[in-house]
Design an enzyme around this catalytic site. Structure first.
Site, PDB file in Angstrom:
ATOM      1  N   ARG A  27      -1.822 -14.013   4.696  1.00  0.00           N
ATOM      2  CA  ARG A  27      -2.602 -14.025   5.509  1.00  0.00           C
ATOM      3  C   ARG A  27      -2.074 -13.731   7.579  1.00  0.00           C
ATOM      4  O   ARG A  27      -1.860 -13.174   8.022  1.00  0.00           O
ATOM      5  CB  ARG A  27      -3.662 -14.355   5.525  1.00  0.00           C
ATOM      6  CG  ARG A  27      -4.247 -14.137   4.780  1.00  0.00           C
ATOM      7  CD  ARG A  27      -5.463 -12.405   4.513  1.00  0.00           C
ATOM      8  NE  ARG A  27      -5.557 -12.026   5.269  1.00  0.00           N
ATOM      9  CZ  ARG A  27      -7.082 -11.338   5.141  1.00  0.00           C
ATOM     10  NH1 ARG A  27      -6.874 -10.593   4.441  1.00  0.00           N
ATOM     11  NH2 ARG A  27      -7.886 -11.162   6.435  1.00  0.00           N
TER      12      ARG A  27
ATOM     13  N   LYS B 265       1.241  -0.884  -0.036  1.00  0.00           N
ATOM     14  CA  LYS B 265      -0.173   0.390   0.259  1.00  0.00           C
ATOM     15  C   LYS B 265       1.181   1.464  -0.412  1.00  0.00           C
ATOM     16  O   LYS B 265       2.336   1.263   0.113  1.00  0.00           O
ATOM     17  CB  LYS B 265      -0.809   0.054   1.028  1.00  0.00           C
ATOM     18  CG  LYS B 265      -2.098  -1.512   1.253  1.00  0.00           C
ATOM     19  CD  LYS B 265      -3.122  -1.193   2.709  1.00  0.00           C
ATOM     20  CE  LYS B 265      -3.923  -2.381   2.172  1.00  0.00           C
ATOM     21  NZ  LYS B 265      -4.840  -2.710   3.169  1.00  0.00           N
TER      22      LYS B 265
ATOM     23  N   TYR C  50     -12.153  -3.132  -2.751  1.00  0.00           N
ATOM     24  CA  TYR C  50     -12.908  -2.689  -1.641  1.00  0.00           C
ATOM     25  C   TYR C  50     -13.512  -3.424  -1.925  1.00  0.00           C
ATOM     26  O   TYR C  50     -14.682  -2.758  -1.709  1.00  0.00           O
ATOM     27  CB  TYR C  50     -12.046  -2.303  -1.154  1.00  0.00           C
ATOM     28  CG  TYR C  50     -10.461  -2.131  -0.229  1.00  0.00           C
ATOM     29  CD1 TYR C  50     -10.143  -3.200   0.457  1.00  0.00           C
ATOM     30  CD2 TYR C  50      -9.399  -1.565  -1.565  1.00  0.00           C
ATOM     31  CE1 TYR C  50      -9.091  -3.307   0.621  1.00  0.00           C
ATOM     32  CE2 TYR C  50      -8.063  -1.386  -0.611  1.00  0.00           C
ATOM     33  CZ  TYR C  50      -8.092  -2.470   0.262  1.00  0.00           C
ATOM     34  OH  TYR C  50      -6.564  -2.941   0.774  1.00  0.00           O
TER      35      TYR C  50
ATOM     36  N   THR D 209      -5.388  -6.594  11.443  1.00  0.00           N
ATOM     37  CA  THR D 209      -5.459  -5.564  10.280  1.00  0.00           C
ATOM     38  C   THR D 209      -4.672  -5.137  11.112  1.00  0.00           C
ATOM     39  O   THR D 209      -3.983  -3.769  10.509  1.00  0.00           O
ATOM     40  CB  THR D 209      -7.282  -5.576  10.282  1.00  0.00           C
ATOM     41  OG1 THR D 209      -7.612  -6.671   9.072  1.00  0.00           O
ATOM     42  CG2 THR D 209      -7.766  -4.528   9.113  1.00  0.00           C
TER      43      THR D 209
ATOM     44  N   ARG E  54       2.554  -6.464   9.461  1.00  0.00           N
ATOM     45  CA  ARG E  54       2.001  -5.438  10.220  1.00  0.00           C
ATOM     46  C   ARG E  54       2.071  -5.057  12.516  1.00  0.00           C
ATOM     47  O   ARG E  54       2.415  -4.371  12.626  1.00  0.00           O
ATOM     48  CB  ARG E  54       0.864  -5.365  10.806  1.00  0.00           C
ATOM     49  CG  ARG E  54      -0.253  -5.027   8.639  1.00  0.00           C
ATOM     50  CD  ARG E  54      -1.807  -6.390   8.764  1.00  0.00           C
ATOM     51  NE  ARG E  54      -1.940  -5.927   7.326  1.00  0.00           N
ATOM     52  CZ  ARG E  54      -2.991  -6.152   7.375  1.00  0.00           C
ATOM     53  NH1 ARG E  54      -3.916  -7.450   7.708  1.00  0.00           N
ATOM     54  NH2 ARG E  54      -3.867  -6.293   6.014  1.00  0.00           N
TER      55      ARG E  54
HETATM   56  O1  CDP Z   1      -6.803  -5.882   5.699  1.00  0.00           O
HETATM   57  P1  CDP Z   1      -7.664  -6.780   5.909  1.00  0.00           P
HETATM   58  O2  CDP Z   1      -8.878  -8.131   4.990  1.00  0.00           O
HETATM   59  O3  CDP Z   1      -7.176  -7.335   6.937  1.00  0.00           O
HETATM   60  O4  CDP Z   1      -8.819  -5.710   6.464  1.00  0.00           O
HETATM   61  P2  CDP Z   1     -10.123  -5.443   6.402  1.00  0.00           P
HETATM   62  O5  CDP Z   1     -11.404  -5.365   7.264  1.00  0.00           O
HETATM   63  O6  CDP Z   1     -10.329  -6.428   5.247  1.00  0.00           O
HETATM   64  O7  CDP Z   1      -9.772  -4.781   5.805  1.00  0.00           O
HETATM   65  C1  CDP Z   1      -9.647  -3.899   4.490  1.00  0.00           C
HETATM   66  C2  CDP Z   1      -8.779  -3.225   4.493  1.00  0.00           C
HETATM   67  O8  CDP Z   1      -9.124  -1.321   5.017  1.00  0.00           O
HETATM   68  C3  CDP Z   1      -7.844  -2.513   6.390  1.00  0.00           C
HETATM   69  O9  CDP Z   1      -6.524  -3.170   5.977  1.00  0.00           O
HETATM   70  C4  CDP Z   1      -7.160  -1.201   6.297  1.00  0.00           C
HETATM   71  O10 CDP Z   1      -6.001  -0.605   5.178  1.00  0.00           O
HETATM   72  C5  CDP Z   1      -8.977  -0.668   5.964  1.00  0.00           C
HETATM   73  N1  CDP Z   1      -9.637  -0.288   7.046  1.00  0.00           N
HETATM   74  C6  CDP Z   1      -9.716   0.440   7.663  1.00  0.00           C
HETATM   75  O11 CDP Z   1      -9.676   1.644   6.880  1.00  0.00           O
HETATM   76  N2  CDP Z   1     -10.485   0.983   8.629  1.00  0.00           N
HETATM   77  C7  CDP Z   1     -11.621   0.198   9.157  1.00  0.00           C
HETATM   78  N3  CDP Z   1     -12.131   0.868  10.914  1.00  0.00           N
HETATM   79  C8  CDP Z   1     -11.018  -1.531   8.608  1.00  0.00           C
HETATM   80  C9  CDP Z   1      -9.920  -1.421   7.746  1.00  0.00           C
HETATM   81 MG    MG Z   2      -9.862  -7.893   3.760  1.00  0.00          MG
END
Ligand code: CDP
Ligand code: MG
Length: 152
Positions: free
Chosen positions: A85, A9, A49, A91, A102
């Site tokens: 993963r 990113k 997304y 996350t 992370r």
């Molecule tokens: O990337 P991951 O699958 O771990 O997380 P996700 O729940 O699918 O969310 C996708 C991405 O959105 C995350 O990796 C964060 O960069 C972002 N995000 C965010 O900006 N604010 C949140 N409350 C949750 C996620």
């Molecule tokens: Mg995700």
């Protein structure tokens, strides 16, 4: 063998961590079989997304992922989707375990450096979203016999 999609990113590129993050995947034994640098458009962000477009926090995510260049790549290896993963960690960087990417480099819920596909359907979809078939360069590394037994 399994393929997964990763996205370094904008925070990863801006912090000049792309090389170190890629090295972790290479060190693990995953093959980089496609890679490109690009700038994500708002339209591509919405496709990538799609599952999050309706969330209240989506606009800030879109602003973030379109805010600078990214590096997209396809990694190949045994159980590549799950392995990546696990290597990413939770996350939220504040909750991600030490030793994960992370956990080691991020203190943010949003700026967590790397995206990785969360399943085989999303991997197929995301690879096709970023790469044409002829941009994928699968190969058999000569080191494979020293990375795992023949029946693994
Ligand atoms: O990337 P991951 O699958 O771990 O997380 P996700 O729940 O699918 O969310 C996708 C991405 O959105 C995350 O990796 C964060 O960069 C972002 N995000 C965010 O900006 N604010 C949140 N409350 C949750 C996620
Ligand atoms: Mg995700």
């Amino acid at each position: 063998m399994e393929r997964t999609f990763i996205l370094l990113k904008p925070d990863c590129v801006q912090r000049r961590l792309a090389g170190r993050v890629l090295a972790r995947f290479e060190d693990k034994g995953l093959n980089v079989i496609a890679m490109k640098m690009l700038r994500i458009t708002p339209d591509l962000a919405k496709q990538h997304y799609a599952e999050h477009v309706e969330k209240g926090w989506y606009p800030t995510l879109e602003e973030f992922v379109t805010g600078g260049p990214v590096v997209a790549a396809v990694l190949e290896g045994l159980d590549a989707i799950g392995v990546v993963r696990e290597m990413l960690g939770a996350t939220n960087g504040l909750q991600a375990a030490p030793g994960t990417i992370r956990g080691d480099f991020s203190s943010s819920r949003q700026m967590n450096l790397v995206h990785g596909s969360d399943g085989s359907e999303s991997a197929t979809r995301e690879i096709a979203l970023y790469f044409a078939e002829d941009e994928i360069c699968a190969y058999e590394p000569t080191i494979t016999p020293w990375q795992r037994a023949a029946d693994e």
